[in-house]
Design an enzyme around this catalytic site. Structure first.
Site, PDB file in Angstrom:
ATOM      1  N   PHE A 295       0.815  -1.058   0.063  1.00 18.22           N
ATOM      2  CA  PHE A 295       0.083   0.060  -0.202  1.00 18.22           C
ATOM      3  C   PHE A 295       0.867   1.234   0.052  1.00 18.22           C
ATOM      4  O   PHE A 295       1.672   1.504   1.105  1.00 18.22           O
ATOM      5  CB  PHE A 295      -1.033   0.282   0.980  1.00 18.22           C
ATOM      6  CG  PHE A 295      -1.978   1.298   1.088  1.00 18.22           C
ATOM      7  CD1 PHE A 295      -3.129   0.957   0.486  1.00 18.22           C
ATOM      8  CD2 PHE A 295      -1.525   2.566   1.605  1.00 18.22           C
ATOM      9  CE1 PHE A 295      -4.036   2.198   0.279  1.00 18.22           C
ATOM     10  CE2 PHE A 295      -2.531   3.350   1.548  1.00 18.22           C
ATOM     11  CZ  PHE A 295      -3.579   3.281   0.852  1.00 18.22           C
TER      12      PHE A 295
ATOM     13  N   ASP B 193       9.372   2.917   1.429  1.00 16.27           N
ATOM     14  CA  ASP B 193       8.148   3.447   2.181  1.00 16.27           C
ATOM     15  C   ASP B 193       8.230   3.230   3.556  1.00 16.27           C
ATOM     16  O   ASP B 193       7.801   1.886   4.120  1.00 16.27           O
ATOM     17  CB  ASP B 193       6.908   2.792   1.304  1.00 16.27           C
ATOM     18  CG  ASP B 193       5.825   3.660   1.687  1.00 16.27           C
ATOM     19  OD1 ASP B 193       5.768   4.444   2.775  1.00 16.27           O
ATOM     20  OD2 ASP B 193       4.616   3.635   0.963  1.00 16.27           O
TER      21      ASP B 193
ATOM     22  N   LYS C 202       2.778  10.512   8.026  1.00  9.98           N
ATOM     23  CA  LYS C 202       2.000  10.220   9.083  1.00  9.98           C
ATOM     24  C   LYS C 202       2.366  10.792  10.234  1.00  9.98           C
ATOM     25  O   LYS C 202       1.918  11.865  10.614  1.00  9.98           O
ATOM     26  CB  LYS C 202       2.022   8.542   9.192  1.00  9.98           C
ATOM     27  CG  LYS C 202       1.184   7.770   8.094  1.00  9.98           C
ATOM     28  CD  LYS C 202       0.529   6.556   8.520  1.00  9.98           C
ATOM     29  CE  LYS C 202      -0.090   5.894   7.325  1.00  9.98           C
ATOM     30  NZ  LYS C 202      -1.578   6.032   7.732  1.00  9.98           N
TER      31      LYS C 202
HETATM   32  N1  PLP Z   1       2.601   4.455   2.219  1.00 14.22           N
HETATM   33  C1  PLP Z   1       2.215   3.707   3.318  1.00 14.22           C
HETATM   34  C2  PLP Z   1       3.209   2.491   3.857  1.00 14.22           C
HETATM   35  C3  PLP Z   1       0.955   3.872   4.018  1.00 14.22           C
HETATM   36  O1  PLP Z   1       0.734   3.220   5.179  1.00 14.22           O
HETATM   37  C4  PLP Z   1       0.288   5.056   3.545  1.00 14.22           C
HETATM   38  C5  PLP Z   1      -1.131   5.447   4.443  1.00 14.22           C
HETATM   39  O2  PLP Z   1      -1.666   4.509   5.096  1.00 14.22           O
HETATM   40  C6  PLP Z   1       0.571   5.821   2.396  1.00 14.22           C
HETATM   41  C7  PLP Z   1       1.758   5.329   1.575  1.00 14.22           C
HETATM   42  C8  PLP Z   1      -0.486   6.864   1.771  1.00 14.22           C
HETATM   43  O3  PLP Z   1      -0.492   8.078   2.591  1.00 14.22           O
HETATM   44  P1  PLP Z   1      -1.445   9.282   2.883  1.00 14.22           P
HETATM   45  O4  PLP Z   1      -2.560   8.621   3.180  1.00 14.22           O
HETATM   46  O5  PLP Z   1      -0.802  10.240   3.771  1.00 14.22           O
HETATM   47  O6  PLP Z   1      -1.374   9.720   1.495  1.00 14.22           O
END
Ligand code: PLP
Length: 420
Positions: free
Chosen positions: A150, A235, A264
């Site tokens: 994700f 990520d 986050k």
């Molecule tokens: N990458 C990871 C690992 C995430 O957990 C999330 C959100 O849950 C995102 C990217 C996307 O972040 P955002 O919701 O701030 O756009």
């Protein structure tokens, strides 16, 4: 109710009215629980009726310092009075200082600030393409990502979020994305070619069910990226900023990335994201090739500086490690009595408990008993408590989980009527 809120006309509203307004006026993108959040303090959140909940989700890994941390409130008020926003056409005091701190703790040397995780991923994807182009490889445009990852919801991030439920309604997606279907060294080796400009992975898949990557997989990823002159993009939007007991989850693996994405808990509740990278990679973006109106604003950056200071001053990394072990041991104790508990995974205060088909029901019953958690991938109880959680609060959570699981396991299985 906090006294400063008493005269706010927008707070004289009942839950039924809130729901009616949202039903009528909002796009129906969220399947919200019937839970009306009012305010928070420490590891607790209160609903509009004043009922207290223990938070084991932290706004999905955002409120890492809990609610109303006095130092964040002080900075919020002071900086809010001085300057909330200024454009990226000019300098302000905090972007450079924050970038230096992030560079120091990550071993990277340059930072680009965004507003969210998905924008940090978009920036990383553009940097990867620009880096390949700068190195004279026009055809080096393929991006590799993992099944069940994700990375966000914008088109680039969505294209590497290989889960049917997110992608299906929006095809066609970004071309030149290849998904590694198995998290195995051999599948990864097979996927690499000279056309790959980047591999994007979460060191611990969060939304995919709290699944840490095997060490040999991440180490091989590093070797292959180096061999094929592709960028290893980690990520750490969910796993970073101390959540696993180190600032970054990759620091548990002894692997050095080329780019790291954060968001986050970077400003612990205020929107801020970032891409961190080595200078040789960062140089591939020229002025005007990427940018944002809000990213890296003064209030967001000042808050993030305070978050880093609090993590250091309150020795929160050690606390996350200790309390994470305590929580895991408690869960393992419960596993010996509850047949519904499968694998318990994760690092620090990022823990997943495999509950199969019972995960969603468990989350809903926990909420009824005053505990906030979440079901990742529909089958995994995802626990992301704030770093300021206490041992006594973990004990309380374990006690309630014990009761909820006992209840669910001893209830007769619902009769579906099939075959009658
Ligand atoms: N990458 C990871 C690992 C995430 O957990 C999330 C959100 O849950 C995102 C990217 C996307 O972040 P955002 O919701 O701030 O756009």
């Amino acid at each position: 109710m906090q006294t400063t809120e008493v005269n706010d006309p927008y707070l004289r509203i009942e839950p039924a009215e809130i729901k009616a307004l949202e039903d009528k006026y909002l796009f129906s993108t969220y399947a919200r629980s019937d839970f009306y959040v009012s305010h928070g303090s420490g590891a607790h959140v209160y609903d509009l009726a004043g009922r207290r909940y223990l938070d084991f989700l932290s706004g999905i890994a955002v409120n890492s310092l809990g609610y109303s941390h006095p130092r964040l409130i002080r900075v919020l008020l002071a900086q809010g009075k001085k300057l909330i926003h200024c454009s990226n056409l000019y300098y302000h005091a905090y972007q450079g200082m924050l970038a230096k701190k992030l560079a120091d703790i990550s071993g990277m040397s340059k930072v680009f600030f965004t507003n969210s995780g998905t924008e940090a991923i978009e920036a990383a994807l553009k940097i990867a393409r620009a880096y390949a182009r700068l190195n004279g490889c026009e055809t080096k445009s393929a991006i590799l990502a993992l099944k069940n990852a994700f990375h966000g919801r914008t088109f680039g991030a969505l294209s590497i979020t290989a889960q049917e439920k997110y992608q299906a309604p929006f095809r066609p997606l970004l071309p030149d994305v290849d998904i590694v279907e198995d998290v195995t060294v051999s599948a990864l080796e097979k996927a690499f070619t000279d056309r790959v400009c980047a591999l994007v992975v979460e060191p611990i898949q969060g939304e995919g069910g709290v699944v840490p990557l095997p060490a040999d997989f991440l180490q091989t990823a590093r070797l292959l990226c180096t061999r094929y002159n592709a960028l290893l993009v980690l990520d750490e939007i969910q796993s970073g900023m101390g959540r696993t007991g180190k600032f970054f989850a990759y620091q548990h693996y002894g692997v050095e990335p080329d780019l790291v994405t954060l968001a986050k808990s970077l400003a612990a509740g205020y929107p801020l994201g970032a891409v961190l990278g080595h200078a040789r990679v960062a140089e591939s973006l020229k002025p005007g090739e990427h940018g944002t109106t809000f990213g890296g604003g003064p209030l967001a950056c000042r808050l993030a500086l305070e978050v880093l200071d609090v993590i250091e001053d309150e020795r929160l990394l050690a606390r996350v490690t200790e309390l994470g072990q305590y929580l895991k041991q408690g869960l393992q104790g419960l596993a010996s009595r509850h047949r519904s508990i499968g694998e318990i995974r994760g690092m620090g205060l990022m823990i997943g408990v495999d509950l199969g088909s019972l995960a969603k029901e468990t989350v809903s019953r926990l909420l009824n008993r005053g505990i906030i958690a979440n079901a990742a991938h529909n089958t995994v109880l995802r626990l992301l408590p704030p770093y300021v959680i206490s041992q006594a609060e973990i004990d309380e959570f374990l006690r309630v989980l014990d009761v909820v699981l006992t209840e669910i396991e001893t209830e007769p299985t619902p009769n579906t009527g099939a075959g009658v």
